[in-house]
Motif scaffolding. Structure first.
Motif, mmCIF file in Angstrom:
data_model
loop_
_atom_site.group_PDB
_atom_site.id
_atom_site.type_symbol
_atom_site.label_atom_id
_atom_site.label_comp_id
_atom_site.label_asym_id
_atom_site.label_seq_id
_atom_site.Cartn_x
_atom_site.Cartn_y
_atom_site.Cartn_z
ATOM 1 N N ALA A 93 0.876 -1.181 0.000
ATOM 2 C CA ALA A 93 0.000 0.000 0.000
ATOM 3 C C ALA A 93 0.905 1.221 0.000
ATOM 4 C CB ALA A 93 -0.934 0.015 1.205
ATOM 5 N N TRP A 106 -10.652 6.847 0.308
ATOM 6 C CA TRP A 106 -10.253 5.476 -0.001
ATOM 7 C C TRP A 106 -8.896 5.395 -0.706
ATOM 8 C CZ3 TRP A 106 -15.183 7.409 -1.212
ATOM 9 C CH2 TRP A 106 -15.261 8.105 -2.427
ATOM 10 N N PHE A 107 -8.350 6.541 -1.141
ATOM 11 C CA PHE A 107 -7.040 6.540 -1.794
ATOM 12 C C PHE A 107 -5.942 7.124 -0.906
ATOM 13 C CE2 PHE A 107 -9.478 6.635 -6.031
ATOM 14 C CZ PHE A 107 -9.383 5.253 -6.162
ATOM 15 N N GLU A 111 -3.145 0.601 4.450
ATOM 16 C CA GLU A 111 -3.729 -0.724 4.624
ATOM 17 C C GLU A 111 -4.312 -0.860 6.025
ATOM 18 O OE1 GLU A 111 -3.546 -4.647 6.437
ATOM 19 O OE2 GLU A 111 -2.001 -3.130 6.738
ATOM 20 N N THR A 114 -7.881 2.477 5.253
ATOM 21 C CA THR A 114 -8.659 2.974 4.114
ATOM 22 C C THR A 114 -8.733 2.001 2.953
ATOM 23 O OG1 THR A 114 -6.710 4.088 3.191
ATOM 24 C CG2 THR A 114 -8.117 5.365 4.691
ATOM 25 N N GLN A 115 -7.971 0.934 2.966
ATOM 26 C CA GLN A 115 -8.014 -0.002 1.850
ATOM 27 C C GLN A 115 -7.480 -1.363 2.268
ATOM 28 O OE1 GLN A 115 -4.435 1.844 -0.574
ATOM 29 N NE2 GLN A 115 -4.599 -0.329 -1.115
ATOM 30 N N CYS A 116 -7.851 -2.391 1.495
ATOM 31 C CA CYS A 116 -7.169 -3.674 1.573
ATOM 32 C C CYS A 116 -5.847 -3.542 0.832
ATOM 33 C CB CYS A 116 -8.015 -4.771 0.928
ATOM 34 S SG CYS A 116 -9.539 -5.156 1.836
ATOM 35 N N PHE A 124 -3.158 -1.638 -8.903
ATOM 36 C CA PHE A 124 -4.117 -0.772 -8.201
ATOM 37 C C PHE A 124 -3.911 0.641 -8.722
ATOM 38 C CE2 PHE A 124 -5.650 1.916 -4.774
ATOM 39 C CZ PHE A 124 -6.760 1.239 -4.271
ATOM 40 N N TYR A 126 -4.408 4.598 -7.910
ATOM 41 C CA TYR A 126 -4.703 5.707 -6.999
ATOM 42 C C TYR A 126 -5.039 6.940 -7.841
ATOM 43 C CZ TYR A 126 -2.510 3.042 -3.164
ATOM 44 O OH TYR A 126 -2.190 2.091 -2.216
ATOM 45 N N LEU A 565 -17.974 3.356 -1.954
ATOM 46 C CA LEU A 565 -16.581 2.917 -1.962
ATOM 47 C C LEU A 565 -16.262 2.183 -3.262
ATOM 48 C CD1 LEU A 565 -16.217 1.506 1.682
ATOM 49 C CD2 LEU A 565 -15.880 3.853 0.867
ATOM 50 N N SER A 568 -12.175 -1.583 -5.851
ATOM 51 C CA SER A 568 -10.747 -1.893 -5.846
ATOM 52 C C SER A 568 -10.136 -1.941 -4.456
ATOM 53 C CB SER A 568 -9.981 -0.864 -6.685
ATOM 54 O OG SER A 568 -10.138 0.446 -6.157
ATOM 55 N N ILE A 569 -10.784 -1.319 -3.460
ATOM 56 C CA ILE A 569 -10.211 -1.317 -2.109
ATOM 57 C C ILE A 569 -10.676 -2.521 -1.293
ATOM 58 C CG2 ILE A 569 -10.123 1.200 -2.162
ATOM 59 C CD1 ILE A 569 -12.341 1.173 0.014
#
Length: 579
Positions: A93, A106-107, A111, A114-116, A124, A126, A565, A568-569
């Motif tokens: 991330a 979310w960007f 990890e 805000t995101q997986c 991915f 951004y 959301l 992609s996250i």
């Protein structure tokens, strides 16, 4: 508006003034917004063998380089970065440090918050707007990957036709870093073990990715450490005599607080974390992990020679040699070493000059954003070192933080109440009875992944209180970074914060706004921010090992205002897609 320059004019009466100012602002708007561009970057992140300090080791690179490419943009541009995770066996991330991510929480690139993470082999994208000019950073935010070399600079300029409140001829970006020879896996294993295995002091200091380790150390083989390797030749800052240079200096150290100086040259500080500073002159710039500064230097010394640029570890009794670069006066050869000895730098344990610099940083006249006069909520955060079941941790108010498997942003938007602890963290500690000058009488702490829920648009005060670690007579400097916001720095103090007297001394006139701030040796730092950016935002010590060991918190604000959301996250914890 940040970054808006308007000519001063004589003051006619009444309505005419309002009409003139309205005209200037409206006429300026297209220049600020209509010219915004999309800046696209395509990165592949992977491990490669590199020798930043002459010692060969595996390093995380972006398109084969560390530091990675500098992101160049103008205010209000959209930055799009397509990242392919080529690490093969590791998740990834990337955090855009200092970019507030207004409308795109979310960007933010953290990890677990805000995101997986980006899985090995995955790509991915951004996409975010850089809404303010200034000097920012990016770096890995998964485990302790930042210290493996995944980092770089973000330089955001004003739109065409606008100017800074200071002048210079040329612009340079420089990142300062400390460097370890052990891998992040070895370090994490030590931090997570009984007995505790501390990471120790770094082997080298890097200036823009270059340093020099002593390859003649006992047992060092030439195939592993080679001082003739061009990858570790000193970084050269080439200057033209008589010209003025803006040096955008950022620190992404893993552990170290640093001083930075250029032999024979004063530096005028003009920007901090993307905000204009009332100019002041320093010979040594003290800089903490996560901070950025712009300084102006004039190439006004003897042009027949080169000069040393030097960085040194402060605030820790250390064994790390100073990092060196060369200020190269054109047309001298950039690898021509100065004839003088490098400056030794300040004493590592001299606290007053560091505190004095922190207090000297004020908002520039004409660019002051006044803070709210009072706050709606106060949270006091005692920084301590503790034990949990025999394992060493760092804690806030005796609670050591750890990330959940489902990112908070996803859990909150999807109402996954079992994804993290719903019991709120404490708002303070027993300040009347706690002795900050000695190791804690009860070193035991608890672990939690609970978060602070802030009322949207409320004003929040945070008081960071430093204390003794579990080692006697030891209080470490902690740089704290807030995601998603800038905050007003209301004040610094020595000793224990007095909640009745010290707020009366807050700077309500011209406090600087920053995103990263140190809390000094046995001292306190007070900051204030508006919870006005819908999302979930981390606030943590920027020392890699300290955050890994639990020194952080998370704030939620206005989650109901966050839009849909992106898919992609998703894909980890309770957000895993059904088969």
């Amino acid at each position: 508006m940040a970054g808006l320059s308007v000519c001063r004019m004589s003051r006619p009466a009444g309505l005419v003034v309002g009409a003139l100012w309205l005209f200037v602002l409206v006429a300026s708007a297209p220049l600020l917004f209509a010219e915004a561009r999309v800046r696209r970057y395509k990165w592949e992140v992977k491990y490669e063998y590199k020798s930043p300090d002459c010692y060969k080791k595996l390093v995380i690179t972006i398109n084969g380089k560390t530091p990675g490419p500098t992101i160049l943009a103008q205010q209000n541009d959209t930055v799009v970065v397509e990242v392919k995770n080529g690490l093969l066996t590791e998740n990834l991330a990337i955090h855009w440090h200092g970019i507030r991510q207004i409308g795109t929480p979310w960007f933010d690139g953290m990890e677990g918050v805000t995101q997986c993470p980006i899985l090995p082999g995955d790509t991915f994208i951004y996409k975010f707007v850089v809404d303010r000019p200034g000097t920012y950073l990016y770096h890995a935010h998964y485990g302790m990957q930042r210290e493996a070399g995944l980092y770089g600079s973000i330089r955001v300029s004003l739109p065409d036709g606008f100017s800074e409140p200071f002048s210079y001829d040329y612009d340079r970006s420089i990142i300062l870093n400390d460097w370890y020879h052990k891998s992040t896996f070895e370090q994490v294993t030590g931090l997570s073990s009984i007995p505790f295995g501390w990471v120790g002091e770094p082997q080298s200091l890097l200036i823009q990715g270059k340093g020099r380790f002593n390859c003649s150390s006992p047992g060092m083989e030439a195939s592993t450490c080679n001082v003739t390797n061009p990858e570790c030749s000193p970084y050269a800052i080439t200057v033209i005599p008589g010209k003025t240079y803006r040096l955008r200096i950022g620190s992404l150290t893993t552990l170290s607080a640093l001083s930075f100086e250029i032999e024979g040259h004063n530096m005028t500080v003009v920007e901090a974390d993307g905000r204009y500073v009332e100019p002041f002159v320093v010979q040594n710039l003290f800089i903490y992990s996560g901070e950025t500064y712009s300084v102006l230097i004039k190439a006004d010394q003897d042009p027949k020679r080169n000069y040393w640029a030097s960085t040194k570890v402060v605030s820790r009794n250390n064994t790390t040699p100073n990092g060196l670069a060369i200020l190269n006066y054109y047309p001298n050869h950039p690898r021509r070493s100065p004839s003088t000895s490098p400056p030794p730098g300040p004493a590592w344990d001299d606290v007053p000059p560091r505190l004095a610099q922190s207090r000297a940083i004020k908002a520039r006249q004409g660019h002051i954003s006044p803070p709210p006069r009072a706050s709606d909520r106060i949270i006091v955060m005692l920084n301590t070192q503790n034990l949990i079941n025999g394992y060493t941790h760092w804690s806030v108010n005796n609670v050591s933080f750890h990330l959940p498997s489902t990112p908070y942003l996803i859990a909150l938007k999807q109402n996954l109440t079992d994804a993290f602890d719903q019991t709120p963290p404490p708002n303070g500690y027993d300040f009347l009875n706690y002795d900050i000058y000695n190791p804690p009488k009860n070193s035991n702490a608890t672990a939690s992944n609970a978060i602070y829920r802030l009322q949207f648009n409320s004003t929040v005060d945070i008081v960071l209180q430093n204390a003794n670690s579990m080692t006697k007579n030891n209080s470490e400097t902690h740089p704290w970074h807030l995601h998603g916001h800038d905050f007003w720095v209301m004040g610094y103090g020595e000793g224990k914060f007095d909640m009745y007297k010290d707020p009366l001394k807050y700077n309500l006139v011209n406090p600087i706004m920053k995103n990263t701030v140190p809390v000094h040796h046995y001292g306190w730092t007070a900051l204030r921010f508006r919870a006005d950016n819908p999302g979930v935002w981390a606030f943590h010590c920027h020392i890699e090992s300290h955050f890994y060991m639990g020194m952080g918190v998370v704030f939620e604000e206005g989650i109901e205002r966050v839009g849909e959301l992106p898919e992609s996250i998703m894909g980890c914890g309770e957000s895993k897609r059904p088969p």
